[in-house]
Scaffold this motif. Structure first.
Motif, mmCIF file in Angstrom:
data_model
loop_
_atom_site.group_PDB
_atom_site.id
_atom_site.type_symbol
_atom_site.label_atom_id
_atom_site.label_comp_id
_atom_site.label_asym_id
_atom_site.label_seq_id
_atom_site.Cartn_x
_atom_site.Cartn_y
_atom_site.Cartn_z
ATOM 1 N N ASP A 92 69.991 73.416 73.298
ATOM 2 C CA ASP A 92 69.275 72.138 73.429
ATOM 3 C C ASP A 92 68.053 72.084 72.530
ATOM 4 O OD1 ASP A 92 71.039 71.066 75.272
ATOM 5 O OD2 ASP A 92 69.964 71.887 76.992
ATOM 6 N N GLY A 93 67.873 73.132 71.710
ATOM 7 C CA GLY A 93 66.808 73.104 70.709
ATOM 8 C C GLY A 93 65.461 73.586 71.195
ATOM 9 N N ALA A 94 65.435 74.554 72.115
ATOM 10 C CA ALA A 94 64.149 75.006 72.662
ATOM 11 C C ALA A 94 63.165 75.409 71.562
ATOM 12 C CB ALA A 94 64.378 76.178 73.623
ATOM 13 N N TYR A 95 63.606 76.251 70.652
ATOM 14 C CA TYR A 95 62.705 76.735 69.599
ATOM 15 C C TYR A 95 62.333 75.616 68.628
ATOM 16 C CZ TYR A 95 63.835 81.407 71.321
ATOM 17 O OH TYR A 95 63.979 82.520 72.113
ATOM 18 N N GLU A 96 63.318 74.801 68.282
ATOM 19 C CA GLU A 96 63.070 73.712 67.337
ATOM 20 C C GLU A 96 62.103 72.675 67.909
ATOM 21 O OE1 GLU A 96 66.854 75.746 66.377
ATOM 22 O OE2 GLU A 96 66.026 74.879 68.227
ATOM 23 N N LEU A 97 62.205 72.405 69.206
ATOM 24 C CA LEU A 97 61.313 71.427 69.836
ATOM 25 C C LEU A 97 59.872 71.926 69.838
ATOM 26 C CD1 LEU A 97 63.660 70.395 72.772
ATOM 27 C CD2 LEU A 97 62.777 68.835 71.010
ATOM 28 N N VAL A 98 59.682 73.211 70.138
ATOM 29 C CA VAL A 98 58.327 73.774 70.088
ATOM 30 C C VAL A 98 57.784 73.701 68.662
ATOM 31 C CG1 VAL A 98 56.933 75.860 70.388
ATOM 32 C CG2 VAL A 98 58.685 75.274 72.071
ATOM 33 N N ASP A 99 58.630 74.038 67.688
ATOM 34 C CA ASP A 99 58.200 73.982 66.288
ATOM 35 C C ASP A 99 57.819 72.560 65.879
ATOM 36 O OD1 ASP A 99 58.574 76.685 65.943
ATOM 37 O OD2 ASP A 99 60.532 76.490 64.964
ATOM 38 N N ARG A 100 58.599 71.576 66.343
ATOM 39 C CA ARG A 100 58.296 70.187 65.975
ATOM 40 C C ARG A 100 56.949 69.763 66.525
ATOM 41 N NH1 ARG A 100 56.336 66.772 64.074
ATOM 42 N NH2 ARG A 100 56.806 64.545 64.086
ATOM 43 N N LEU A 101 56.680 70.092 67.771
ATOM 44 C CA LEU A 101 55.401 69.713 68.371
ATOM 45 C C LEU A 101 54.243 70.426 67.692
ATOM 46 C CD1 LEU A 101 56.598 69.773 72.078
ATOM 47 C CD2 LEU A 101 55.758 67.744 70.875
ATOM 48 N N MET A 102 54.394 71.733 67.460
ATOM 49 C CA MET A 102 53.310 72.489 66.838
ATOM 50 C C MET A 102 53.099 72.089 65.379
ATOM 51 S SD MET A 102 51.770 74.352 69.068
ATOM 52 C CE MET A 102 50.768 75.364 67.966
ATOM 53 N N SER A 103 54.153 71.632 64.714
ATOM 54 C CA SER A 103 54.010 71.226 63.307
ATOM 55 C C SER A 103 53.116 70.000 63.164
ATOM 56 C CB SER A 103 55.381 70.935 62.698
ATOM 57 O OG SER A 103 55.941 69.735 63.220
ATOM 58 N N ALA A 104 52.980 69.222 64.241
ATOM 59 C CA ALA A 104 52.127 68.030 64.205
ATOM 60 C C ALA A 104 50.658 68.363 64.455
ATOM 61 C CB ALA A 104 52.604 67.016 65.245
ATOM 62 N N LEU A 105 50.393 69.621 64.838
ATOM 63 C CA LEU A 105 49.032 70.035 65.179
ATOM 64 C C LEU A 105 48.432 70.839 64.036
ATOM 65 C CD1 LEU A 105 49.674 71.131 68.879
ATOM 66 C CD2 LEU A 105 49.198 68.837 67.973
#
Length: 271
Positions: free
Chosen positions: A164-177
């Motif tokens: 379900d993209g656990a790692y990718e979702l965290v990366d997406r959120l952190m990439s905006a910070l």
């Protein structure tokens, strides 16, 4: 289209089960029934719930003491005082906090999450962790993404499978910070009781939910490229215990079940 305020009481929800584990009353018989089955499998479930809350308190205090003044808390759960914003704003009243959860019952209690100090701000977004763009859009109305933000994912990621993209979702959120932001998370593990962990995962699956308990190495993967805050990924109640704070296994502290608390806690800084 499903009414976003509709509360489905026919199947359990992690936020309401968590409330039951903590002794709360904002849950339904279906949540209690599954909670009791999990506790019967492993009494450490109750220990982990308390350890998660204590970790959130410690990590929030530590981050605020380091100068963090913005938090994005996803998987907020039903309010249990002190909430994250109360902890942070007690140290720095100007702190801004955005909460996010996908359970409508949390929305029903959002007023408790919005009692900010006059100098700071709190806001609530109803969205799923799998909707990062919606979360970032809403959070961006309160938080300044040009300044460091602490992303808080407490007791959330073990409900998100790799597929379900656990790692990718965290990366997406952190990439905006921006650099200087922090990732703060706690995560359940089945490393100490693998047979029980498999049974629990099967129970979740039978109820239409995911339980993705991860190993220490798999939790460390969320922090690849980050500067880890000492002591790194640690057994949750051993992450920066504070003077006088009881942890499971220490004298005077009730302990349910056997062995280490089945979860990890960690904070990492984005370079």
């Amino acid at each position: 289209m499903t009414d976003p305020s509709y509360i489905d009481t026919s199947k359990p929800h992690p936020a309401r089960m968590y409330d039951w584990f903590l002794g709360g009353k904002d849950n339904y018989p279906v949540d209690e029934e599954m909670g009791r089955r999990l506790v019967a499998m492993d009494g450490q479930v109750l220990t982990m719930a308390r350890a998660n809350r204590a970790f959130m308190h410690r990590a929030t205090r530590w981050l605020t003491a380091q100068g963090v003044r913005q938090f994005l808390d996803i998987g907020t759960g039903i309010p249990t005082e002190p909430n994250l914003h109360q902890i942070a704003q007690a140290i720095a009243p100007e702190t801004r906090v955005v909460y996010c959860d996908n359970d409508p019952i949390v929305l029903a209690h959002a007023e408790a999450l919005l009692r900010s100090t006059p100098q700071g701000a709190t806001e609530y977004i109803q969205a799923d962790f799998r909707e990062p763009e919606k979360i970032l859009e809403g959070a961006g109305r309160v938080l300044d993404f040009d300044r460091p933000v602490a992303l808080s994912l407490v007791a959330l990621l073990h409900f998100i499978a790799d597929e379900d993209g656990a790692y990718e979702l965290v990366d997406r959120l952190m990439s905006a910070l921006p650099p200087g932001s922090h990732l703060m998370l706690s995560h359940g593990t089945g490393e100490f009781t693998p047979d029980t962990a498999r049974q629990a995962a099967e129970l979740y699956k039978s109820r239409g939910m995911t339980l993705a308990l991860r190993t220490r190495a798999e939790v460390e993967r969320f922090f690849e490229g980050y500067e880890m805050v000492d002591p790194g990924v640690a057994i949750i109640d051993r992450w920066k215990p504070e003077p006088g704070e009881g942890t499971p296994g220490t004298p005077g502290t009730p302990k349910t079940g056997q062995g280490p608390t089945p979860g990890y806690g960690a904070v990492g800084r984005k370079r």
